[in-house]
Design a protein around this motif. Sequence first.
Motif, PDB file in Angstrom:
ATOM      1  N   UNK A 266       0.831  -1.187   0.000  1.00 14.09           N
ATOM      2  CA  UNK A 266       0.000   0.000   0.000  1.00 14.09           C
ATOM      3  C   UNK A 266       0.875   1.250   0.000  1.00 14.09           C
ATOM      4  N   UNK A 267       1.969   1.202   0.739  1.00 12.59           N
ATOM      5  CA  UNK A 267       2.868   2.356   0.775  1.00 12.59           C
ATOM      6  C   UNK A 267       3.382   2.689  -0.626  1.00 12.59           C
ATOM      7  N   UNK A 268       3.719   1.669  -1.365  1.00 11.27           N
ATOM      8  CA  UNK A 268       4.237   1.866  -2.718  1.00 11.27           C
ATOM      9  C   UNK A 268       3.192   2.536  -3.599  1.00 11.27           C
ATOM     10  N   UNK A 269       1.974   2.023  -3.537  1.00 13.38           N
ATOM     11  CA  UNK A 269       0.903   2.591  -4.354  1.00 13.38           C
ATOM     12  C   UNK A 269       0.496   3.976  -3.857  1.00 13.38           C
ATOM     13  N   UNK A 270       0.492   4.151  -2.545  1.00 14.30           N
ATOM     14  CA  UNK A 270       0.169   5.468  -1.994  1.00 14.30           C
ATOM     15  C   UNK A 270       1.157   6.514  -2.493  1.00 14.30           C
ATOM     16  N   UNK A 271       2.427   6.141  -2.563  1.00 16.50           N
ATOM     17  CA  UNK A 271       3.452   7.069  -3.032  1.00 16.50           C
ATOM     18  C   UNK A 271       3.217   7.452  -4.493  1.00 16.50           C
ATOM     19  N   UNK A 272       2.842   6.472  -5.312  1.00 13.01           N
ATOM     20  CA  UNK A 272       2.573   6.741  -6.729  1.00 13.01           C
ATOM     21  C   UNK A 272       1.353   7.653  -6.876  1.00 13.01           C
ATOM     22  N   UNK A 273       0.320   7.392  -6.087  1.00 11.29           N
ATOM     23  CA  UNK A 273      -0.890   8.230  -6.106  1.00 11.29           C
ATOM     24  C   UNK A 273      -0.534   9.659  -5.714  1.00 11.29           C
ATOM     25  N   UNK A 274       0.234   9.779  -4.648  1.00 13.53           N
ATOM     26  CA  UNK A 274       0.626  11.095  -4.147  1.00 13.53           C
ATOM     27  C   UNK A 274       1.362  11.901  -5.218  1.00 13.53           C
ATOM     28  N   UNK A 275       2.332  11.270  -5.871  1.00 12.32           N
ATOM     29  CA  UNK A 275       3.145  11.970  -6.872  1.00 12.32           C
ATOM     30  C   UNK A 275       2.320  12.395  -8.077  1.00 12.32           C
ATOM     31  N   UNK A 276       1.466  11.477  -8.559  1.00  5.21           N
ATOM     32  CA  UNK A 276       0.679  11.787  -9.758  1.00  5.21           C
ATOM     33  C   UNK A 276      -0.283  12.948  -9.511  1.00  5.21           C
ATOM     34  N   UNK A 277      -0.998  12.891  -8.405  1.00  2.94           N
ATOM     35  CA  UNK A 277      -2.033  13.903  -8.174  1.00  2.94           C
ATOM     36  C   UNK A 277      -1.412  15.264  -7.866  1.00  2.94           C
ATOM     37  N   UNK A 278      -0.304  15.278  -7.134  1.00  3.56           N
ATOM     38  CA  UNK A 278       0.361  16.563  -6.880  1.00  3.56           C
ATOM     39  C   UNK A 278       0.811  17.224  -8.179  1.00  3.56           C
ATOM     40  N   UNK A 279       1.231  16.398  -9.116  1.00  2.97           N
ATOM     41  CA  UNK A 279       1.776  16.949 -10.361  1.00  2.97           C
ATOM     42  C   UNK A 279       0.755  17.058 -11.484  1.00  2.97           C
ATOM     43  N   UNK A 280      -0.247  16.183 -11.500  1.00  2.91           N
ATOM     44  CA  UNK A 280      -1.084  16.078 -12.697  1.00  2.91           C
ATOM     45  C   UNK A 280      -2.587  16.140 -12.436  1.00  2.91           C
ATOM     46  N   UNK A 281      -3.020  16.474 -11.236  1.00  2.00           N
ATOM     47  CA  UNK A 281      -4.457  16.531 -10.950  1.00  2.00           C
ATOM     48  C   UNK A 281      -5.175  17.478 -11.913  1.00  2.00           C
ATOM     49  N   UNK A 282      -6.334  17.045 -12.356  1.00  2.00           N
ATOM     50  CA  UNK A 282      -7.155  17.867 -13.259  1.00  2.00           C
ATOM     51  C   UNK A 282      -8.408  18.390 -12.555  1.00  2.00           C
ATOM     52  N   UNK A 283      -8.553  18.110 -11.268  1.00  2.00           N
ATOM     53  CA  UNK A 283      -9.791  18.473 -10.572  1.00  2.00           C
ATOM     54  C   UNK A 283     -10.048  19.975 -10.614  1.00  2.00           C
ATOM     55  N   UNK A 284      -9.028  20.766 -10.318  1.00  4.48           N
ATOM     56  CA  UNK A 284      -9.181  22.223 -10.256  1.00  4.48           C
ATOM     57  C   UNK A 284      -9.517  22.806 -11.631  1.00  4.48           C
ATOM     58  N   UNK A 285      -8.774  22.394 -12.656  1.00  2.13           N
ATOM     59  CA  UNK A 285      -9.000  22.940 -14.002  1.00  2.13           C
ATOM     60  C   UNK A 285     -10.334  22.465 -14.566  1.00  2.13           C
ATOM     61  N   UNK A 286     -10.716  21.213 -14.280  1.00  3.59           N
ATOM     62  CA  UNK A 286     -12.008  20.712 -14.761  1.00  3.59           C
ATOM     63  C   UNK A 286     -13.169  21.452 -14.096  1.00  3.59           C
TER      64      UNK A 286
END
Length: 490
Positions: free
Chosen positions: A23-43
């Motif tokens: 879970x730590x491994x996947x949590x880290x990947x989730x954290x990195x992607x959303x910090x850098x590539x989240x589309x929630x605000x722009x959408x």
Amino acid sequence: MMKALIGLSLLCCSLSLTAQDDFNKEFSAINSDIQAHSKAYSNLKAASEQIGHRLTGSANGAKAEAYAYNLLKSYGYQVNYQPFEVESWSRLTNNTKIGGSVNTLQDVPSVALAHSPVQAQVTAEVVDLGNGLAEDYVKDQGKVKGKIALVYLGVLPGSPEGTPRLHRSEKAALAIENGAVGVIIINTVKNNVLLTGTASVTGKLIAIPAVCVGLEDGTKIKESLKTAAAFASLQMTNFSGLIKARNVVATLKGGKLAQEKIVVGGHLDSWDLATGAIDNGIGSFAIIDQARAFKKLKLKNDRTIEFVLFMGEEQGLLGSKAYVAAADAAGKLDEVKYMLNYDMTNDPKGFATSRAEMKGLFTSWGASITQLDTGFKNMFHAAAGLHSDHQPFLMQGIPVGGGYGGKLPNNAGSFYHSNGDSFALVDEQGLKNTVRYSTMLTYALANTPTLPVKRQTDPELQKFLTDSGLELPLKIAGEWRWKEEADAKH
């Protein structure tokens, strides 16, 4: 024997740690992607600018449904509309006058509450019913009958500790039950901010006009009633008609536990006074971005995940009720093992759930998140509440949960259901945090081998709701389906 038990315990502990490391491994990947590539605000920004409000049944509401559908489709999802019929309500004209006599009435700014009658013209004496609770009507001794009830939206300052905090629709229901011919609800926000929202516990039209007035105007009326009578004229016209609306459902099929389902939901609709960026743009667009992250990162999910954007929440949880009814009719409600609801969720500091048994898992996963971001405080809250899209699931004994401990940005709470709920209130990092932490929670729920909670039986649910203090509001709303023991004997 004892050594065998110790060995088994160590083995289980080791397996748990291994799973947690994964879970730590996947949590880290989730954290990195959303910090850098989240589309929630722009959408959400684009939707606010291109669509505006998202009132269920309106042309804008249909545009919002299509907007969410197309976004999820673009992320590679199997997306379906779930149509349902809804009695749409919208305001046309409204005029409230108040004065010391019927001949001295003066205009007071107000807004009609949803599901008020299609046409109403009432002039009557005003009676102060305080918090608008059942005991207030007992003290009133029936004097409100044929008159207009003046009711405070929340709990009046100076009220006894533990005073129930009923929903505006429940307060309107009590006014109707006690013979009032109209109800004026005083908002709690300074500077005469006007609030809308439904005054109906059923999502159907109510029998009397209901309006909201600002705090300062309402307080002035309350004070005047201490020394003299007051009268009010409530005149309004509204539209109501049966239309079709659509929930938007994106499905991510599970693996070895595909027959079990995690529902991640929140309402896409909003009231028509503003764009509804906070209520509930920040929740619904966080859900859409969760879905994006799962596809982008190719995250596995043993359990099936359904990302659901509900319509009709503001008019009485209509979309979520339709979802639960459809699943029940199809014999698939037992497949739903957990429901996560995101309604005005912003920058959560922990996780909430209706079931205290989840504490071990939730805080374990939270500890991993804290290692990635110390801003997440790993708070835990176990309680059951009403008046959002988790309620129909809760009422079927399904465990529910979501984020906890966050604060709305930029004093946004003051503009709840008002014409001030605009995109300018949204905080980009707070929204990213909602997406990050909620995606991690969804991932963990979809992959943890065993959930320590299951759907409650009907007797278990009755006791749970009673112990949670929800019997009274559910009875007022007509949703308490259990008869008293004495009644059952007749």
